[in-house]
Scaffold this active site. Structure first.
Site, PDB file in Angstrom:
ATOM      1  N   THR A  82       0.826  -1.205   0.000  1.00 53.58           N
ATOM      2  CA  THR A  82       0.000   0.000   0.000  1.00 53.58           C
ATOM      3  C   THR A  82       0.859   1.253   0.000  1.00 53.58           C
ATOM      4  OG1 THR A  82      -1.571   1.270   1.365  1.00 53.58           O
ATOM      5  CG2 THR A  82      -0.097  -0.218   2.522  1.00 53.58           C
ATOM      6  N   ASP A  83       0.280   2.354  -0.461  1.00 53.04           N
ATOM      7  CA  ASP A  83       0.987   3.630  -0.389  1.00 53.04           C
ATOM      8  C   ASP A  83       1.080   4.156   1.039  1.00 53.04           C
ATOM      9  OD1 ASP A  83      -1.691   4.303  -0.040  1.00 53.04           O
ATOM     10  OD2 ASP A  83      -1.762   5.727  -1.694  1.00 53.04           O
ATOM     11  N   GLU A  84       0.304   3.588   1.955  1.00 52.49           N
ATOM     12  CA  GLU A  84       0.291   4.091   3.331  1.00 52.49           C
ATOM     13  C   GLU A  84       1.601   3.840   4.073  1.00 52.49           C
ATOM     14  OE1 GLU A  84      -3.294   3.688   5.641  1.00 52.49           O
ATOM     15  OE2 GLU A  84      -4.425   3.112   3.857  1.00 52.49           O
ATOM     16  N   TYR A 105      -1.845  -0.466  11.053  1.00 51.63           N
ATOM     17  CA  TYR A 105      -2.013  -1.127   9.757  1.00 51.63           C
ATOM     18  C   TYR A 105      -0.812  -0.876   8.852  1.00 51.63           C
ATOM     19  CZ  TYR A 105      -3.232  -1.403   4.829  1.00 51.63           C
ATOM     20  OH  TYR A 105      -3.203  -1.655   3.482  1.00 51.63           O
ATOM     21  N   LYS A 135       2.173  -3.420   7.354  1.00 51.15           N
ATOM     22  CA  LYS A 135       2.450  -3.607   5.931  1.00 51.15           C
ATOM     23  C   LYS A 135       3.904  -3.245   5.610  1.00 51.15           C
ATOM     24  CE  LYS A 135       0.167  -4.670   2.985  1.00 51.15           C
ATOM     25  NZ  LYS A 135      -0.051  -6.045   2.404  1.00 51.15           N
ATOM     26  N   ASP A 142     -12.272  13.421  14.035  1.00 51.04           N
ATOM     27  CA  ASP A 142     -11.251  12.763  13.229  1.00 51.04           C
ATOM     28  C   ASP A 142     -10.645  11.602  13.994  1.00 51.04           C
ATOM     29  OD1 ASP A 142      -9.771  12.326  10.996  1.00 51.04           O
ATOM     30  OD2 ASP A 142      -8.699  14.228  11.025  1.00 51.04           O
TER      31      ASP A 142
END
Length: 366
Positions: A134-136, A160, A164, A304
């Site tokens: 993922t780009d995260e 998360y 990854k 948020d």
């Protein structure tokens, strides 16, 4: 001919990849390994169940002996590893599952692949272990920062993305230390058919149809690059065919949108569908705001979430230049297809939302 093991192949992106691959390469064989947790849905694979080149195995990627058995039995030469816990909110409230699946699970797969492909009497020269990330893992960007490239330093900000990132490093290490033939792709936010209803785009669509609030974190100005799921499958295909061993490739959609604009765009699309098709009001009588052409009234701003990354953006120049990758769907065309799919497949997402699917899974696989 390739023989693929697709982990997490009953999930959103994995299932779309399986459909894509069997349509594009009908002579290839595909074995899906999926634990059928909350996000895995065997119904996602209904249309390929009768294909003689498709096999489904209910099992966990942490079961190394099972993976070794499958690699050997089916003479698998390619692993495409999608299986992962992927919802950031869930990783905040329950990170243990993310460590177990994303790190330990990937490690178990790598050990199995090394044992079967490299440690036996005959090394399988043409093997490939492709890891879907993922780009995260790159962290967050400001409004003016350049997009993530493959050389961007990792700076994960959630359990998360940290899990990854760890799995990405393990894949890289197994290549450099043991010679495993690996590639990794880092993608932006996917959307399209079979997307689990807790994620933003399907949540907005289904909540409109149930006349429920459309929750927006903070000010709604978080920006994401959106990638139609079939374009992601196409990008992985190019990496498998022509990607250089040991390399990472970014796969993006060239579609940066603020969350609030995504919600408003979907609201207008759903309203237009109700205008164009009078039958929708009969099929979805609870969609009062859509019927009244007032879906934006459902938008509700909420607190948020902790550590919410402000912006992700993928620079796919390397993948474009080396592999000829370009997404085929614009956001406008892809989101229109996605809204239409959810309107047409209400039985699928309703069974996921009300939990009836998971009850069936427990009966079938307990």
């Amino acid at each position: 001919m390739k023989i693929l093991l697709v982990t997490g192949g009953a999930g959103f992106i994995g299932a779309n990849f399986v459909h894509y691959w069997l349509q594009r390469y009908p002579a290839d064989k595909v074995v899906v390994l999926d634990a059928l947790t909350y996000a895995g849905n065997i119904a996602n694979l209904d249309t390929v169940k009768g294909n003689e080149n498709f096999t489904f195995v209910h099992g966990n990627i942490c079961d190394q002996s099972l993976v070794e058995y499958l690699l050997a039995k089916h003479e698998i030469d390619t692993v495409v590893h999608f299986a992962a816990e992927s919802h950031v909110d869930r990783s905040i409230t329950g990170p243990d599952a993310f460590i177990e699946t994303n790190i330990i699970g990937t490690y178990s797969l790598l050990k199995a692949a090394k044992k079967v492909w490299l440690d036996g009497d005959a090394v399988l020269e043409g093997h490939r272990f492709h890891h879907v990330s993922t780009d995260e893992v790159y962290g967050t960007l400001s409004a003016t920062d350049l997009a993530f490239t493959e050389d961007t330093a990792y700076a994960p900000n959630s359990p998360y993305s940290a899990s990854k990132a760890a799995s990405d490093h393990l894949v890289r290490a197994y290549h450099h230390t043991f010679g495993l033939n690996v590639t990794t792709s880092n993608c932006s936010n996917n959307y399209g058919p079979f997307h689990f209803p807790e994620k933003l785009i399907p949540l907005v669509i289904t909540n409109i149809l149930h006349n429920k609030a459309l929750p927006i974190y903070g000010d709604g100005q978080q920006i994401r690059d959106w990638l139609y799921v079939e374009d992601h499958a196409y990008g992985i295909d190019l990496v498998l065919q022509n990607g250089r061993i040991g390399e990472n490739y970014n796969i993006g959609g060239n579609n940066e949108w603020a969350n609030i604009d995504i919600v408003k765009t979907i609201s207008k699309l759903v309203e237009q569908e109700f205008i164009n098709n009078e039958e929708l009001a009969k099929r979805f009588p609870t969609a009062i705001a859509a019927i009244d052409k007032n879906t934006e009234s459902l938008i509700t701003y909420v607190k948020d979430r902790p550590g919410h990354d402000r912006r992700y953006a993928i620079d796919a120049t390397k993948t474009n230049d080396e592999l000829g990758y370009q997404p085929k769907e614009s956001f406008e065309s892809g989101i229109a297809k996605t809204v239409q799919w959810y309107l047409t497949n209400a039985a699928w997402w309703q069974s996921v939302i009300d939990g009836s699917y998971q009850s069936w899974i427990k009966e079938q696989y307990s």
